[in-house]
Design an enzyme around this catalytic site. Sequence first.
Site, PDB file in Angstrom:
ATOM      1  N   ASP A  12      -2.621   3.608  -1.634  1.00 51.46           N
ATOM      2  CA  ASP A  12      -1.709   3.200  -0.550  1.00 51.46           C
ATOM      3  C   ASP A  12      -0.280   3.122  -1.104  1.00 51.46           C
ATOM      4  OD1 ASP A  12      -2.309   0.992  -2.211  1.00 51.46           O
ATOM      5  OD2 ASP A  12      -2.132  -0.477  -0.593  1.00 51.46           O
ATOM      6  N   HIS A 243      -0.654  -3.705 -11.800  1.00 55.64           N
ATOM      7  CA  HIS A 243      -2.003  -3.739 -11.201  1.00 55.64           C
ATOM      8  C   HIS A 243      -2.677  -2.349 -11.231  1.00 55.64           C
ATOM      9  CE1 HIS A 243      -1.420  -7.738  -9.474  1.00 55.64           C
ATOM     10  NE2 HIS A 243      -0.320  -7.356  -8.890  1.00 55.64           N
TER      11      HIS A 243
HETATM   12  C1  BDR Z   1      -2.753  -4.573  -5.161  1.00 56.00           C
HETATM   13  O1  BDR Z   1      -2.165  -4.749  -3.867  1.00 56.00           O
HETATM   14  C2  BDR Z   1      -1.129  -3.815  -3.670  1.00 56.00           C
HETATM   15  O2  BDR Z   1       0.027  -4.435  -3.197  1.00 56.00           O
HETATM   16  C3  BDR Z   1      -0.865  -3.172  -4.996  1.00 56.00           C
HETATM   17  O3  BDR Z   1      -0.480  -1.820  -4.844  1.00 56.00           O
HETATM   18  C4  BDR Z   1      -2.166  -3.304  -5.741  1.00 56.00           C
HETATM   19  O4  BDR Z   1      -3.033  -2.223  -5.457  1.00 56.00           O
HETATM   20  C5  BDR Z   1      -2.488  -5.807  -6.002  1.00 56.00           C
HETATM   21  O5  BDR Z   1      -3.088  -6.928  -5.425  1.00 56.00           O
HETATM   22 CA    CA Z   2      -2.181  -0.169  -4.401  1.00 56.01          CA
END
Ligand code: BDR
Ligand code: CA
Length: 309
Positions: A12, A243
């Site tokens: 995403d 992340h």
């Molecule tokens: C996840 O949530 C999204 O905002 C980031 O891209 C990552 O995949 C972190 O909690």
């Molecule tokens: Ca993500």
Amino acid sequence: MTQPIKLIIDTDPGIDDTMAIFYAAGAPDIDLIGLTSIFGNVTTDQATRNALRLLEWAGLHKVPVAQGAAKPRALPAFPPSHNVHGDEGFGTIAAATPQGKMSDESAAAFLVRMAREHKGELVICPIGPLTNIAEALDLDPEFANNVSRIVLMGGSLEEGGNISPHAEANIYHDPHAAERVFASGAKIVMVGLDVTHRILCTAEDFDRLEENAPRLGGLINEMSRFYLHFYTTVGKHDGCSLHDPAAVIACTHPHLFETRAVPIAVSCLGETSGATLLSNDTRASTDVLMRVDAEAVKRQFFKVMNTLD
Ligand code: BDR
Ligand code: CA
């Protein structure tokens, strides 16, 4: 060197998704065979456009992008996370139309077909909500066996949440899909907040990246300002979390993490919705990453990123 792993990233995009995809584009031990798009940080339509743009930036014009589900399995759609990732998902970088077109196949159909064609070899790395992966499991009863493993960014065992006190954002955005995936019997590695909150990058890290890789590193540096600013608004001043790159790195460098094998259930109700919990159902166990050599992950990340351009 051993053969590169065959990887599909379900994404995403998203600022940390951008970092993860550029990392995969530059990593010699990864053969990126496709991207599938999903809502979360942005809408699914925007995620598809962004995925195409990222591949064009990275010079991977031939890598296909298959569009995913437009909304969660059971919940109504959530608004995109503009406050974290910017209006278009790329911080302050303006909208632009990609040159390429998405594939005719849906994300779930593409995942199922690739898993059949590369039986036992394909690694799926979802870095957004798990709706497409749940749909692929529904579409093909053999999907869970056909994939080598699913290494997902999401969840939290002991760390608490980031979008609510209990839930990590990707699981929160479609807990019913996550429940389906964790119970599927596929080999699953959960790269959650227990480790990603330990891997922090600062503005100086991204300045240095731009010096080493001016074009793509420069894009990341610009996007990272917005992302770092969001972190300060929630009281986190020591950097932003890597992340999504952590999940991609866990696909090829599992030795940088310590794992606990436990069955995982997902809360789909009330104030704990989206929480990943220890389950009593021992039929399906997940490899949950609990500890990380954060410096080594950062070194690996920048080692590859510095070679981009
Ligand atoms: C996840 O949530 C999204 O905002 C980031 O891209 C990552 O995949 C972190 O909690
Ligand atoms: Ca993500």
